[in-house]
Structures are given as C-alpha cells and as structure tokens.
Write a protein that holds these residues in place. Structure first.
Motif, short mmCIF file in Angstrom:
data_model
loop_
_atom_site.label_atom_id
_atom_site.label_comp_id
_atom_site.label_asym_id
_atom_site.label_seq_id
_atom_site.Cartn_x
_atom_site.Cartn_y
_atom_site.Cartn_z
N SER A 146 120.91 56.69 -41.55
CA SER A 146 119.76 55.95 -42.24
C SER A 146 120.30 54.44 -41.97
O SER A 146 119.34 53.59 -41.72
N ILE A 167 117.94 51.69 -39.97
CA ILE A 167 117.37 50.56 -40.69
C ILE A 167 117.62 49.39 -39.57
O ILE A 167 116.71 48.46 -39.29
N LEU A 178 115.05 49.59 -36.59
CA LEU A 178 113.86 48.89 -36.97
C LEU A 178 113.60 47.54 -36.36
O LEU A 178 112.71 47.08 -35.70
N THR A 236 122.16 54.65 -49.76
CA THR A 236 121.64 54.45 -48.33
C THR A 236 120.36 55.22 -47.94
O THR A 236 119.49 54.74 -47.25
N CYS A 275 116.65 53.74 -47.19
CA CYS A 275 116.02 54.09 -45.86
C CYS A 275 114.72 54.53 -45.89
O CYS A 275 113.94 54.17 -45.27
N ILE A 320 112.45 51.61 -47.40
CA ILE A 320 111.95 50.83 -46.39
C ILE A 320 111.13 51.51 -45.38
O ILE A 320 109.94 50.67 -44.79
N MET A 321 111.18 52.68 -45.01
CA MET A 321 110.27 53.38 -43.93
C MET A 321 108.78 53.36 -44.63
O MET A 321 107.95 52.91 -43.97
N LEU A 361 116.08 43.42 -42.81
CA LEU A 361 116.67 44.62 -42.93
C LEU A 361 118.01 44.52 -42.29
O LEU A 361 118.83 45.51 -42.66
N ALA A 376 121.18 46.37 -44.02
CA ALA A 376 121.91 47.27 -43.00
C ALA A 376 123.55 47.01 -43.21
O ALA A 376 124.49 47.88 -43.38
N LEU A 429 113.26 55.80 -37.03
CA LEU A 429 113.73 56.76 -38.00
C LEU A 429 114.36 57.89 -37.52
O LEU A 429 115.71 58.29 -37.84
#
Lengths: 292, 235
Positions: A15, A19, A22, A144, A148, A151-152, A199, A203, A242
């Motif tokens: 994860s 992040i 991304l 975590t 993730c 955020i996704m 992001l 992370a 991801l």
C-alpha cells in the motif's frame, strides 16, 4: 496463520509502494517524465512530521497536515524551477535533472538535519489487534491499508468525475488538443505535482511509522521500488499503480519470509525484469507509440 | 475591420521557414478556404492563429483583440475554436466527456444549451454519447471533433482537413454540416487539400504554395481559374 500474516504485511507494505507509485504514474501520465526526486519528497515529508510530533510535541494530525502542505509546495517549486524550463528539452535532459534534484534533496536534508538516524514515532501508536489466534496485526499495518484504499477511491472519483480530473486526463492524452479546449497545461502539470507530492508526504509518514529509522536516504529505496511498482502495473495507469504496488509488497514480504532477507530486493527487481520481458507495457499498461 | 486579420506572419520549425510573410483576413459570416498541397503551410497557419505555434513577426487580431501575445489556452474563450488536423479527439474518453471538455471555458449553465445545438447538428453523437471515442469510426470522430469545438460556442470555427481519410459519402455529409453551421451564424475558416470541395462551399479562397499565398480571389473565380484547375482540381 503465518502465511496470512505475511499476506497482510505484504499488502500493507505494498500500500505504501502504491501511494508512492501514484505520484510517479500521475506525473508520468501528464508530464511524460520520470520524477526521480519523488522518493526524496517522501523523506522530506517524514522529517517534517518527525519534527512536528517528536520535537514540538504537536498532535499527529497536525504533523501529517503540515507535512502534506510542505511537500505540496516543495513539489510545485521543484516542477517550476527544475522541470518547467525543460518542457521542450529532450527526455534525457529532464531525467538527468530529476536525478540531480534527488541528490540535491538528499544532500540538503543531510546538511539541515545531519545523517544521524532519527527514531520516528508512529503516528498511530504502537499497538495492534489480535484478529484471531496467532494472527496479530499492528495498527500501522491496518491504517496503511485503509489509507491506501481511501486514496485510491478518492483519486478514481477525482479523475473520473471532476472537471480538473478530466482536464488532467485530456492533458495526458494530447496537450495540444487540451490547450485548444482552453485547458492551461502548466497549471494542470503543477496540480499533478501537488497531488503526487501530498501523497508522498502521507507515504513518508506511513513508511516511517512502520519502519521508524529516518535518515536523509530513507526515501530513496522505497522510491525506486515504487517506481518499479508503477512500471510493473503499467506506468501512467492509476489502477496499475495500485496493483503493481500491492503485488510488489507481497512479493517482497514473501521473499523475505520464505527465501532470504538479504536477496529480497534482488528478487523484487528480478520479478520486474520478467514481467517487462513478457509484457513490456506492464500489467495494465497501454501501448504507447512514441512520436519522434 | 475584419473578424480575423492575419498580417505578415512568419513561422519557423527550427531552421525551416514554414510560413513566409502570410496575410489574410476573414470577414464575419464568411466561409474562407485555404487550399494548397501537402507542406504548403496550411496547418501551420491555423496552429499559429490558435496559439499552438508562435509567429516571429506580424500580427493576428480577432475582433480587434491581439491574439499573438496571449497563451494558447486563453484563445478559445474569445470565441475562436479549432478542429485540429487528424481530429485529435480524446480517444480514451467517452463522447460525452469529449464534449464536456469542449465546453471547458463555458459557464456551467450554458453547457446543456450548447449540447442541444451540437446534438441537433450531429444526431449520431447523441446515439453514441456513452461510447469511448477511440471506438468511433473516422467519420464519427470527425463529427465529435467538430461537435467538441462547437461546445465552446465559437463565432469563428477553424477546420483543418475535415475530409482527410473519409469516404466520399461522409465528406459530403461533413461539408453539408459545415454549410449548416455557417448558416447558423458561425464564420468558417477551412483548410483543405480537397480543393474542389473546399472551394465549392466557400465565399473566398487563398491558394498557398510552399508557405506563401500565391493567389486569392472569390471561390468561384478560383474554381474556374486554369492554373488552379490544373494544380489542384485535377483538370
């Protein structure tokens, strides 16, 4: 149970990679460049959070938000100063600049904060949950994974539905046509860097909460692995980041648990090489025809 | 004052002088055709007007407003839209998303109205609105590119090779729509290799050769001119 525990830890590590990935993949998708300084933005984010929470005893939330703010600004400034003047330059020049920026951030951190390791205090505490007998999962691991997922979902909605998100997709397909629509490409690139860097801050905080040893090179290896994850999943693709991240995390944890701790990184990169040999565009990557 | 006035522009690609001291104008309500062979500089001219390329000299004004010194993305907001060569629709996005992007500079409350007008001219797009643009046929993509440009509610529409790669029956359809749009009040600047087609709907025409205007006249005159017939109309 040990197997399941490894899977969960793999997803959690993955994860974090996802992040970070991304940031790589969104910037690549829009600016068509590999921002190798991205890993070091993570490190800066972790330091900011460290100083806020450990030195100035601020609540974790404040540390995280401030860290996101600093990284967002840092990301925009890096793009404006280092990459924007090279918009028309060859991709090699941009790549070398990005590597230079990476060293600049690492050395800057060393100058400001010395290379003595800092012990990062986990932002979610040290506890954990006994899920079933023999399966203990730490809070950091669970948080975590949850972060993730959030955020996704947020990014998918943002790029799919919002006006800015659509403008970003338009820029990633055809900058000239996007300009004809009235989209400001420079602003769009700045926003992409801002999102990627915010992001990266998250992370960084999660990474150091799980692995508390903070030094100026902390972001470098995870950065490279996240880049690997982005390529693995298909660079430019958000779901690819991801999938690539999670798979890479699982592979790494399994390699550590069942093969060897020393060569786990080698195994991770070997998997990348195999994937690229079989499917050069990555798992979800689209065929890119390079225009010359 | 003409709607669009282009005076003495020069455009270079590196050391290649692609557009040499070109001037032309478009009056409100006209259909103007720029014709010429491949490499004559037609596309370069349109891209310079829409700001994607920069001229080193001269001036470009649209309704009296200087276009040369404003960034490309601000131009469409002044009512000047371009349908680029090769259509350049956003292939990975749906028809609807492409149209929404066309209205990027428009206030939200006018989008539905513009959409209605576009669907009136291009009923095919309405049928396909949820489809991904990359799965459309060439003719449909051309319609989408034109519809997308119309979403910005332009007063001047610049079309770059709308007939390229299309079957004759589709070319007829596209040109019929161009005339329709013009009748609805949109001024048209058309760039074409298909000179016959382009001149048949135009008021005036400019003939370009290797970056220069070599002739300009009423479209009917050009259609009957011996040298033009020989060079561009295959007669």
């Amino acid at each position: 149970m040990e197997f399941l525990s490894n899977v969960i830890n793999g997803i959690s590590l993955g994860s974090i990679y996802a992040i970070i990935a991304l940031g790589y993949t969104m910037v690549y998708g829009i600016a068509k460049m590999l921002n190798f300084a991205h890993g070091d933005v993570i490190m800066v984010g972790a330091y900011v959070c460290f100083f806020m929470t450990s030195r100035y005893n601020m609540p974790a939330v404040v540390g995280i938000l401030l860290s996101m703010f600093v990284c967002t600004v840092l990301g925009i400034v890096i793009e404006r100063l280092a990459y924007k003047p090279l918009r028309q330059a060859t991709s090699l020049a941009v790549l070398i600049t990005a590597i230079g920026m990476s060293y600049f951030l690492q050395n800057g951190a060393q100058l400001l904060w010395t290379s003595n390791p800092k012990v990062f205090k986990s932002v979610v505490g040290d506890g954990g949950v006994q899920l079933t007998e023999g399966l203990y999962v730490s809070h950091v691991t669970l948080v975590t994974i949850a972060v993730c997922v959030i955020i996704m979902i947020a990014l998918t909605v943002f790029t799919g539905k919002s006006k800015m998100g659509k403008a970003m997709r338009a820029c990633s397909e055809d900058k000239g046509a996007a300009q004809l629509m009235g989209i400001n490409v420079n602003t769009t690139i700045s926003i992409t860097f801002a999102i990627g860097s915010a992001l990266a801050a998250i992370a960084g905080v999660l990474l150091c909460s799980a692995y508390p040893n903070l030094v100026p090179t902390t972001g470098s290896m995870p950065g490279i692995k996240a880049f690997t994850a982005a390529v693995f999943g298909g660079i430019g693709s958000i779901p690819g980041a991801l999938i690539g991240g999670i798979l890479l995390g699982i592979i790494e944890i399994f390699a550590k648990a069942y093969i060897s701790t020393e060569i786990s990184d080698a195994i991770v990169f070997a998997v990348l090489i195999v994937v690229l040999l079989v499917k050069p565009t990555g798992l979800l990557g689209k065929k890119i025809s390079e225009k010359v | 004052m003409a709607m669009l006035e282009v005076n003495n522009i020069n455009v270079f690609y590196g050391s290649i002088h692609a557009v040499k001291d070109i001037s032309f104008k478009v009056e409100k309500g006209e259909i103007i055709s720029l014709i010429g062979a491949n490499g004559a500089g037609k596309t370069t001219i349109l891209q310079t007007v829409s700001g994607l390329l920069k001229s080193t000299t001269g001036s470009i004004t649209f309704n009296g407003q200087d276009l040369m010194h404003i960034p490309a993305h601000k131009i469409v907001g002044h009512g000047l839209a371009q349908v680029p060569e090769g259509r350049r629709v956003f292939l990975q996005m749906s028809v609807m998303e492409n149209l929404e992007l066309g209205a990027y500079t428009q206030p939200k409350n006018t989008i539905d109205h513009n959409l209605e007008i576009v669907f009136e001219h291009f009923p095919r797009l309405k049928e396909r609105r949820t489809q991904v643009a990359g799965t459309l046929s060439g003719g449909e993509q051309q319609m989408l590119a034109m519809g997308r440009a119309m979403m910005s509610n332009p007063t001047l529409l610049m079309l770059d090779e709308p007939s390229m790669g299309l079957a004759p029956i589709l070319v007829d359809e596209i040109f019929k729509i161009i005339v329709e749009l013009n009748k609805a009040g949109v001024t048209i600047l058309l760039v074409e290799q298909n000179a016959q087609m382009a001149l048949s709907i135009a008021n005036r025409g400019y003939v370009l050769e290797t970056g220069k205007v070599v002739m300009t006249a009423d479209a009917k005159e050009l259609l009957n001119d011996d040298s033009v017939r020989k060079a561009y109309l295959g007669a």
